[in-house]
Structure formats: C-alpha cells, structure tokens
Design a protein around this motif. Structure first.
Motif, PDB file in Angstrom:
ATOM      1  N   GLY A  78       0.807  -1.213   0.000  1.00 30.42           N
ATOM      2  CA  GLY A  78       0.000   0.000   0.000  1.00 30.42           C
ATOM      3  C   GLY A  78       0.839   1.262   0.000  1.00 30.42           C
ATOM      4  N   SER A  79       1.917   1.270   0.786  1.00 32.85           N
ATOM      5  CA  SER A  79       2.758   2.468   0.828  1.00 32.85           C
ATOM      6  C   SER A  79       3.561   2.626  -0.456  1.00 32.85           C
ATOM      7  N   LEU A  80       4.001   1.520  -1.053  1.00 29.04           N
ATOM      8  CA  LEU A  80       4.706   1.596  -2.332  1.00 29.04           C
ATOM      9  C   LEU A  80       3.775   2.114  -3.424  1.00 29.04           C
ATOM     10  N   PHE A  81       2.545   1.627  -3.411  1.00 29.96           N
ATOM     11  CA  PHE A  81       1.565   2.114  -4.381  1.00 29.96           C
ATOM     12  C   PHE A  81       1.298   3.603  -4.183  1.00 29.96           C
ATOM     13  N   GLN A  82       1.145   4.022  -2.928  1.00 29.89           N
ATOM     14  CA  GLN A  82       0.886   5.436  -2.653  1.00 29.89           C
ATOM     15  C   GLN A  82       2.038   6.309  -3.126  1.00 29.89           C
ATOM     16  N   ARG A  83       3.268   5.840  -2.904  1.00 30.50           N
ATOM     17  CA  ARG A  83       4.421   6.615  -3.397  1.00 30.50           C
ATOM     18  C   ARG A  83       4.359   6.717  -4.918  1.00 30.50           C
ATOM     19  N   GLY A  84       4.016   5.608  -5.563  1.00 30.84           N
ATOM     20  CA  GLY A  84       3.877   5.650  -7.017  1.00 30.84           C
ATOM     21  C   GLY A  84       2.801   6.623  -7.461  1.00 30.84           C
ATOM     22  N   ALA A  85       1.686   6.639  -6.745  1.00 30.21           N
ATOM     23  CA  ALA A  85       0.584   7.534  -7.105  1.00 30.21           C
ATOM     24  C   ALA A  85       1.001   8.996  -6.962  1.00 30.21           C
TER      25      ALA A  85
ATOM     26  N   ALA B  92       5.896   4.071 -12.182  1.00 28.62           N
ATOM     27  CA  ALA B  92       5.758   2.709 -12.694  1.00 28.62           C
ATOM     28  C   ALA B  92       6.649   1.741 -11.914  1.00 28.62           C
ATOM     29  N   ALA B  93       7.856   2.189 -11.578  1.00 32.68           N
ATOM     30  CA  ALA B  93       8.772   1.332 -10.819  1.00 32.68           C
ATOM     31  C   ALA B  93       8.185   1.001  -9.443  1.00 32.68           C
ATOM     32  N   HIS B  94       7.526   1.957  -8.823  1.00 34.13           N
ATOM     33  CA  HIS B  94       6.950   1.697  -7.507  1.00 34.13           C
ATOM     34  C   HIS B  94       5.704   0.819  -7.598  1.00 34.13           C
ATOM     35  N   TYR B  95       4.931   0.952  -8.665  1.00 34.39           N
ATOM     36  CA  TYR B  95       3.797   0.042  -8.837  1.00 34.39           C
ATOM     37  C   TYR B  95       4.315  -1.386  -9.000  1.00 34.39           C
ATOM     38  N   GLU B  96       5.418  -1.522  -9.739  1.00 35.18           N
ATOM     39  CA  GLU B  96       6.010  -2.856  -9.934  1.00 35.18           C
ATOM     40  C   GLU B  96       6.503  -3.415  -8.601  1.00 35.18           C
ATOM     41  N   ARG B  97       7.135  -2.581  -7.796  1.00 38.73           N
ATOM     42  CA  ARG B  97       7.610  -3.033  -6.481  1.00 38.73           C
ATOM     43  C   ARG B  97       6.447  -3.450  -5.585  1.00 38.73           C
ATOM     44  N   ALA B  98       5.351  -2.714  -5.664  1.00 47.24           N
ATOM     45  CA  ALA B  98       4.174  -3.067  -4.859  1.00 47.24           C
ATOM     46  C   ALA B  98       3.665  -4.450  -5.243  1.00 47.24           C
TER      47      ALA B  98
END
Length: 240
Positions: free
Chosen positions: A192-199, A211-217
């Motif tokens: 959730g936090s990785l996705f939020q950072r990506g957002a 995109a890199a953070h969505y992939e990490r999530a």
C-alpha cells in the motif's frame, strides 16, 4: 417476491450522518428537529429532509442537503441525550464519525470539539489521531498540526499512509512523500505504501518512477489490485 430489476431500497443514513446534518441546521429547521426528540434520529430518517423541504421549499433531496450543509450554525441539539442513549463503547466512535463528516464541510473547529470529547472517552480510538491532525491542519493551526502529526507517528504510524493520501489530495506532494518516508522509517512499508508513493510520483509527472513503484508493490503483493490497475492504465495511456 420483488420484481426483477426493481431498485433496492435506499440504505438509511447512519446515525453519524444524521447528526452531522443536524449540527449544520439553523433556525426553524434546527429547533424543529430538536423538538422532535431523540427517537426521530434513529426511527424516522425522512424527518430531517421533510422539515428542510417544508421550510426551504426545496424540490429535491440533493437541493435540501446542499442547503442544510451550507448552514453555519454549529449547535448540536440534545447532544447529551443522544450520547446517553448509546452504550458507553459506542459514544466515542460516534463522536469521531460525526467529526469525520464535518471536517470536509469546512467545520474543522466544531469537528475538533467533538474529537476532544471522543479522546476523553477513548484515547486509543481507531483513526482518531488522523482526524485530530487533519482538523488542526484544516483550521490553519500549523503548530498544533505539527505536534499532532508527531503524536500520530508515535501512537499510530500506520495512519501516516492516510496522512500521505490527504496531503497528496491537497496537492502537497513533497509533504505526502515525506509522510511515507516517516512511515517507512517506522517499519511500515507495504504494498500500500509503495503504491501510494507511485501515485504521488505520477501526480508529479514522474511516470517512470511511479511505474517502478507500482512494480515493487506487486512484487511484494501480487494480488494488490490498485497497483495492477495503475499499471494497466499507464500502459493504455502510453499506447494512445
């Protein structure tokens, strides 16, 4: 049996929602609602809309509620009777829930007064630190806001994710990222936090970093649908 395709009955507004409306009534509407007694609040949901329509001659529920919510009187009629009618364990959550509805309506000071009461009844109440912080922020009290954010980080660091969302919605992207940094320092990193950072990064125009953070999530939690949907949306945007 119900007819096929018949509309489902509308869900009754929650007690908190009704109280939030009640707080913002003014003049005859507020007096009429208070005079109806506490039973009306639980058992006669249409009463508020009826009273507002009668006195304001509004022609739709949406118009009624917009006018009701625009009212500035902040007297909560019969608050003590309403709370006394509830089991003790329900009182603090009700006050918090009403405050949650008031903050976005520009009533941060009143929401804060209700949160004070909620804190007195249950200092450990869920979500309370977030709304305690947001109420101070919305009324422009920078010192109180900073102190409450520090308290939130100590008491309920997972709520920093909600803080980040609120700051991002307000366009404060750097502050939103800083809240996530604080969360991760507390060991609260998650899909959730990785996705939020990506957002947040995507809002800032940093699409490759997003995109890199969505992939990490998704690597952390392959079933985390918001990240997968974000990836799909970004791929569609790129193909246009």
């Amino acid at each position: 049996a119900a007819a096929v395709g018949a509309a489902a009955p509308a869900a009754a507004p929650s007690l908190a929602a009704q109280l939030a409306r009640m707080i913002l009534l003014e003049g005859d509407e507020a007096r009429a609602f208070a005079a109806a007694g506490t039973r009306r609040i639980r058992d006669d949901v249409p009463f508020l809309e009826f009273t507002a329509a009668r006195n304001m001659q509004a022609n739709s529920v949406d118009t009624i509620l917009e006018r009701v919510l625009a009212a500035r009187r902040t007297a909560l009629y019969r608050q003590e009777e309403l709370l006394a009618a509830l089991p003790a364990e329900e009182q603090a959550p009700l006050l918090r829930d009403v405050a949650e509805l008031l903050v976005p309506r520009g009533q941060a000071a009143l929401a804060e007064a209700l949160l004070v009461e909620a804190r007195r009844r249950d200092p450990q109440l869920e979500r309370l630190p977030f709304w305690w912080w947001l109420a101070a922020r919305e009324r422009g009290a920078a010192t109180d806001s900073a102190a409450r954010l520090a308290e939130l980080e100590q008491r309920a660091p997972t709520l920093l994710l909600q803080v980040s969302r609120a700051l991002a919605e307000a366009g404060e992207h750097d502050a939103a990222l800083a809240a996530l940094d604080r969360l991760e320092r507390r060991g609260g990193g998650s899909a959730g936090s990785l996705f939020q950072r990506g957002a947040v990064l995507e809002r800032m125009g940093r699409r490759s970093d997003a995109a890199a953070h969505y992939e990490r999530a998704l690597k952390l939690d392959p079933r985390f649908q918001p990240a997968r949907e974000a990836q799909r949306r970004m791929a569609e945007d790129k193909g246009r």
